[in-house]
Design a protein around this motif. Structure first.
Motif, mmCIF file in Angstrom:
data_model
loop_
_atom_site.group_PDB
_atom_site.id
_atom_site.type_symbol
_atom_site.label_atom_id
_atom_site.label_comp_id
_atom_site.label_asym_id
_atom_site.label_seq_id
_atom_site.Cartn_x
_atom_site.Cartn_y
_atom_site.Cartn_z
ATOM 1 N N ALA A 199 0.840 -1.203 0.000
ATOM 2 C CA ALA A 199 0.000 0.000 0.000
ATOM 3 C C ALA A 199 0.871 1.248 0.000
ATOM 4 C CB ALA A 199 -0.930 -0.006 1.211
ATOM 5 N N LYS A 200 0.322 2.337 -0.490
ATOM 6 C CA LYS A 200 1.044 3.598 -0.565
ATOM 7 C C LYS A 200 1.543 3.995 0.814
ATOM 8 C CE LYS A 200 0.637 8.368 -2.206
ATOM 9 N NZ LYS A 200 -0.264 9.384 -2.841
ATOM 10 N N GLY A 201 2.793 4.393 0.872
ATOM 11 C CA GLY A 201 3.391 4.813 2.125
ATOM 12 C C GLY A 201 4.068 3.707 2.901
ATOM 13 N N GLN A 202 3.884 2.444 2.482
ATOM 14 C CA GLN A 202 4.514 1.317 3.157
ATOM 15 C C GLN A 202 5.862 1.016 2.512
ATOM 16 O OE1 GLN A 202 3.208 -0.215 5.987
ATOM 17 N NE2 GLN A 202 1.875 1.584 5.793
ATOM 18 N N PRO A 203 6.848 0.552 3.289
ATOM 19 C CA PRO A 203 8.165 0.259 2.700
ATOM 20 C C PRO A 203 8.114 -0.901 1.718
ATOM 21 C CG PRO A 203 8.052 -0.516 4.974
ATOM 22 C CD PRO A 203 6.809 0.278 4.744
ATOM 23 N N LEU A 204 8.868 -0.757 0.643
ATOM 24 C CA LEU A 204 8.969 -1.816 -0.362
ATOM 25 C C LEU A 204 10.368 -2.422 -0.415
ATOM 26 C CD1 LEU A 204 7.001 -0.162 -3.329
ATOM 27 C CD2 LEU A 204 6.131 -1.723 -1.577
ATOM 28 N N ASP A 205 11.347 -1.708 0.102
ATOM 29 C CA ASP A 205 12.735 -2.173 0.069
ATOM 30 C C ASP A 205 13.168 -2.592 1.472
ATOM 31 O OD1 ASP A 205 13.139 -1.558 -2.712
ATOM 32 O OD2 ASP A 205 13.167 0.561 -2.127
ATOM 33 N N TYR A 206 13.789 -3.770 1.549
ATOM 34 C CA TYR A 206 14.165 -4.343 2.843
ATOM 35 C C TYR A 206 15.594 -4.847 2.807
ATOM 36 C CZ TYR A 206 9.254 -4.273 4.253
ATOM 37 O OH TYR A 206 7.979 -3.876 4.586
ATOM 38 N N ARG A 207 16.253 -4.752 3.960
ATOM 39 C CA ARG A 207 17.512 -5.453 4.179
ATOM 40 C C ARG A 207 17.196 -6.752 4.889
ATOM 41 N NH1 ARG A 207 21.146 -0.506 6.749
ATOM 42 N NH2 ARG A 207 20.965 0.924 4.985
ATOM 43 N N ILE A 208 18.029 -7.756 4.657
ATOM 44 C CA ILE A 208 17.794 -9.071 5.247
ATOM 45 C C ILE A 208 18.951 -9.405 6.178
ATOM 46 C CG2 ILE A 208 17.294 -11.505 4.784
ATOM 47 C CD1 ILE A 208 16.423 -10.702 1.978
ATOM 48 N N PHE A 209 18.603 -9.833 7.396
ATOM 49 C CA PHE A 209 19.601 -10.130 8.419
ATOM 50 C C PHE A 209 19.376 -11.519 8.993
ATOM 51 C CE2 PHE A 209 19.377 -5.541 8.256
ATOM 52 C CZ PHE A 209 20.697 -5.142 8.377
ATOM 53 N N ARG A 210 20.427 -12.046 9.605
ATOM 54 C CA ARG A 210 20.361 -13.364 10.237
ATOM 55 C C ARG A 210 20.968 -13.278 11.631
ATOM 56 N NH1 ARG A 210 23.254 -16.978 6.583
ATOM 57 N NH2 ARG A 210 21.307 -16.738 5.417
ATOM 58 N N ASN A 211 20.421 -14.057 12.518
ATOM 59 C CA ASN A 211 20.941 -14.161 13.882
ATOM 60 C C ASN A 211 20.846 -12.823 14.613
ATOM 61 O OD1 ASN A 211 21.659 -16.801 13.214
ATOM 62 N ND2 ASN A 211 23.713 -16.161 12.559
ATOM 63 N N ALA A 212 21.232 -12.822 15.827
ATOM 64 C CA ALA A 212 21.358 -11.615 16.631
ATOM 65 C C ALA A 212 22.385 -11.943 17.708
ATOM 66 C CB ALA A 212 20.030 -11.207 17.248
ATOM 67 N N THR A 213 23.645 -11.734 17.360
ATOM 68 C CA THR A 213 24.745 -12.120 18.240
ATOM 69 C C THR A 213 24.891 -11.120 19.389
ATOM 70 O OG1 THR A 213 25.907 -13.044 16.336
ATOM 71 C CG2 THR A 213 27.206 -12.644 18.332
ATOM 72 N N PRO A 214 24.904 -11.583 20.628
ATOM 73 C CA PRO A 214 25.049 -10.651 21.758
ATOM 74 C C PRO A 214 26.430 -10.003 21.777
ATOM 75 C CG PRO A 214 25.126 -12.918 22.536
ATOM 76 C CD PRO A 214 24.755 -12.975 21.086
ATOM 77 N N LEU A 215 26.449 -8.715 22.067
ATOM 78 C CA LEU A 215 27.695 -7.962 22.209
ATOM 79 C C LEU A 215 27.856 -7.638 23.689
ATOM 80 C CD1 LEU A 215 27.353 -5.534 19.170
ATOM 81 C CD2 LEU A 215 28.802 -7.560 19.323
ATOM 82 N N LYS A 216 28.926 -8.173 24.292
ATOM 83 C CA LYS A 216 29.124 -8.053 25.732
ATOM 84 C C LYS A 216 30.255 -7.093 26.060
ATOM 85 C CE LYS A 216 27.575 -12.779 26.745
ATOM 86 N NZ LYS A 216 27.948 -14.060 27.398
ATOM 87 N N ASP A 217 30.081 -6.363 27.135
ATOM 88 C CA ASP A 217 31.161 -5.518 27.644
ATOM 89 C C ASP A 217 32.318 -6.421 28.046
ATOM 90 O OD1 ASP A 217 32.696 -4.148 29.944
ATOM 91 O OD2 ASP A 217 31.487 -2.522 29.113
ATOM 92 N N PRO A 218 33.546 -6.154 27.557
ATOM 93 C CA PRO A 218 34.685 -7.045 27.850
ATOM 94 C C PRO A 218 34.998 -7.165 29.335
ATOM 95 C CG PRO A 218 35.216 -5.547 26.045
ATOM 96 C CD PRO A 218 33.919 -5.066 26.640
ATOM 97 N N THR A 219 34.653 -6.149 30.115
ATOM 98 C CA THR A 219 34.977 -6.176 31.539
ATOM 99 C C THR A 219 33.830 -6.704 32.381
ATOM 100 O OG1 THR A 219 36.513 -4.320 31.297
ATOM 101 C CG2 THR A 219 35.688 -4.783 33.514
ATOM 102 N N THR A 220 32.628 -6.154 32.194
ATOM 103 C CA THR A 220 31.493 -6.535 33.037
ATOM 104 C C THR A 220 30.734 -7.737 32.517
ATOM 105 O OG1 THR A 220 29.916 -5.100 31.870
ATOM 106 C CG2 THR A 220 31.240 -4.108 33.645
#
Length: 389
Positions: free
Chosen positions: A194-215
């Motif tokens: 529909a008009k106003g809705q996005p037509l272009d998408y990026r595609i991603f996989r996973n969601a790797t956690p990013l941890k603070d190296p110290t805490t």
């Protein structure tokens, strides 16, 4: 070199502190000790130059570009608009350094003897201006690197089917995607053309956690970019009669065409709307407040030691005061070694040493992406960064 009067230059950010530094240098010049060891007597700006590179030619620290601006403030109306063809001359008289667009009177061509003839120039000055930092080192990552929160990523539209029984999607293939779940807890909207809705998408996989190296605290999740898709047909629900003659609802997934790939796309990969294209301007500068932190990961995880022009994730973000363009000094922790020259063999902690520079180019709340500008030894997860000096 600089924007001509009457040409409306684009308004890129110049902070009051940067302007104040430039004004001060305009009146006093720069100490000769602050010049680069091999600073030339003159330099002609050429296509492909950057403000960072030109600052590095004349000054010891490229990120101190406001001082380069101040060295020629009378002619630099906007430091973000610099053009090829202008020659800069380094004047080191009176024990201070300034830049001029013409030679000093004792060594140059007298300007009143130069006859200038008008000529037509067909090239757009706006297109010819040189950037503060070359965008080619960063732009590929702007479409790939993405920090997400786990909950939002979990309910993002997903690839649910592939034509003809294939298990992977490649460039030019057609696939199917859904955004809604069968349970009532879903709050996502159906994929729609529909008009106003996005037509272009990026595609991603996973969601790797990013941890603070110290805490070891999880600061966010990095999604793995795999490709791009174009929405061809939205998803819907239709009513059909089953074999017992009863009407039942059937889901018809949205149709997508794969228009770009970094690797094969699989069922379960997630779709994120393509964000509006931004005009990126990177103005290298030191933070106005004290900021320090650590490297969380090397983008891509293909190497342990990151080199120049590679991307790292750091454990400081917008809430910590990091901004796009901030230059930070990378620091290598000094090793702990035994002093074998002392009979008591005490443990020594060698001093920390500056290892290079990086520039933040994209910030999130708790994390940021940074480009390594220069480095002596490889950058590793856990390496520290501080304000440059």
């Amino acid at each position: 070199m600089f924007c001509s009067a009457g040409l409306q230059a684009q308004d890129f950010p110049i902070t009051p502190g940067q302007k104040a530094t430039a004004v001060q240098v305009a009146s006093t010049g720069v100490a000769l000790s602050e010049l680069a060891p091999n600073a030339p007597d003159s330099y002609t700006v050429k296509r492909g130059d950057t403000l960072w590179a030109i600052s590095g030619i004349f000054l010891r620290s490229p990120w101190r570009w406001p001082e380069l601006w101040g060295m020629n403030l009378d002619e630099i109306r906007n430091p973000h608009r610099i053009y090829p063809g202008q020659t800069l001359y380094l004047d080191k008289s009176n024990g201070r350094a300034t830049l001029r667009s013409r030679r000093a009177a004792d060594g140059g061509i007298p300007t009143d003897s130069v006859r200038v003839s008008p000529r037509i120039r067909y090239e757009s000055l706006a297109d010819a201006s040189i950037p503060a930092l070359s965008p080619s080192a960063i732009e590929p990552f702007l479409s790939e690197a993405m920090i997400v929160d786990e909950a939002s990523f979990a309910i993002a539209p997903r690839v649910v089917g592939i034509r003809e029984g294939r298990v992977m999607l490649s460039l030019g293939d057609r696939g199917y995607a859904r955004s809604t779940y069968s349970d009532s807890s879903s709050t996502t909207q159906p994929l729609s053309t529909a008009k106003g809705q996005p037509l272009d998408y990026r595609i991603f996989r996973n969601a790797t956690p990013l941890k603070d190296p110290t805490t070891q605290q999880i600061l966010g999740f990095e999604a793995q970019y795999v490709g791009r898709a174009e929405l061809v047909r939205g998803e819907s629900v239709v009513q059909n009669m089953d074999k017992d003659g009863k009407m039942q609802s059937e889901v018809v997934p949205a149709t997508i065409d794969i228009v770009g790939t970094k690797e094969e796309i699989l069922v379960g990969d997630r779709l994120v709307p393509e964000p509006p294209r931004e005009l990126m301007s990177y103005v290298p500068r030191a933070p106005s407040t004290t900021i320090s932190g650590q490297v969380v990961s090397v983008y891509g995880s293909a190497v342990v030691n990151a080199a120049a022009n590679q991307i790292v994730v750091v454990n400081r973000g917008a809430k910590d005061g990091l901004e796009r363009g901030h230059v930070m000094a990378l620091v290598t922790d000094g090793a702990r070694v035994i002093d074998k020259t002392d009979s008591s063999r005490p443990l020594m902690k060698l001093p920390n040493e500056r290892n290079g520079l990086m520039m933040v180019f994209r910030t999130f709340n708790n994390l940021s992406y940074a480009l390594i500008l220069e480095v002596k030894m490889g950058v590793r997860v856990g390496d520290r960064f501080v304000n440059p000096n």
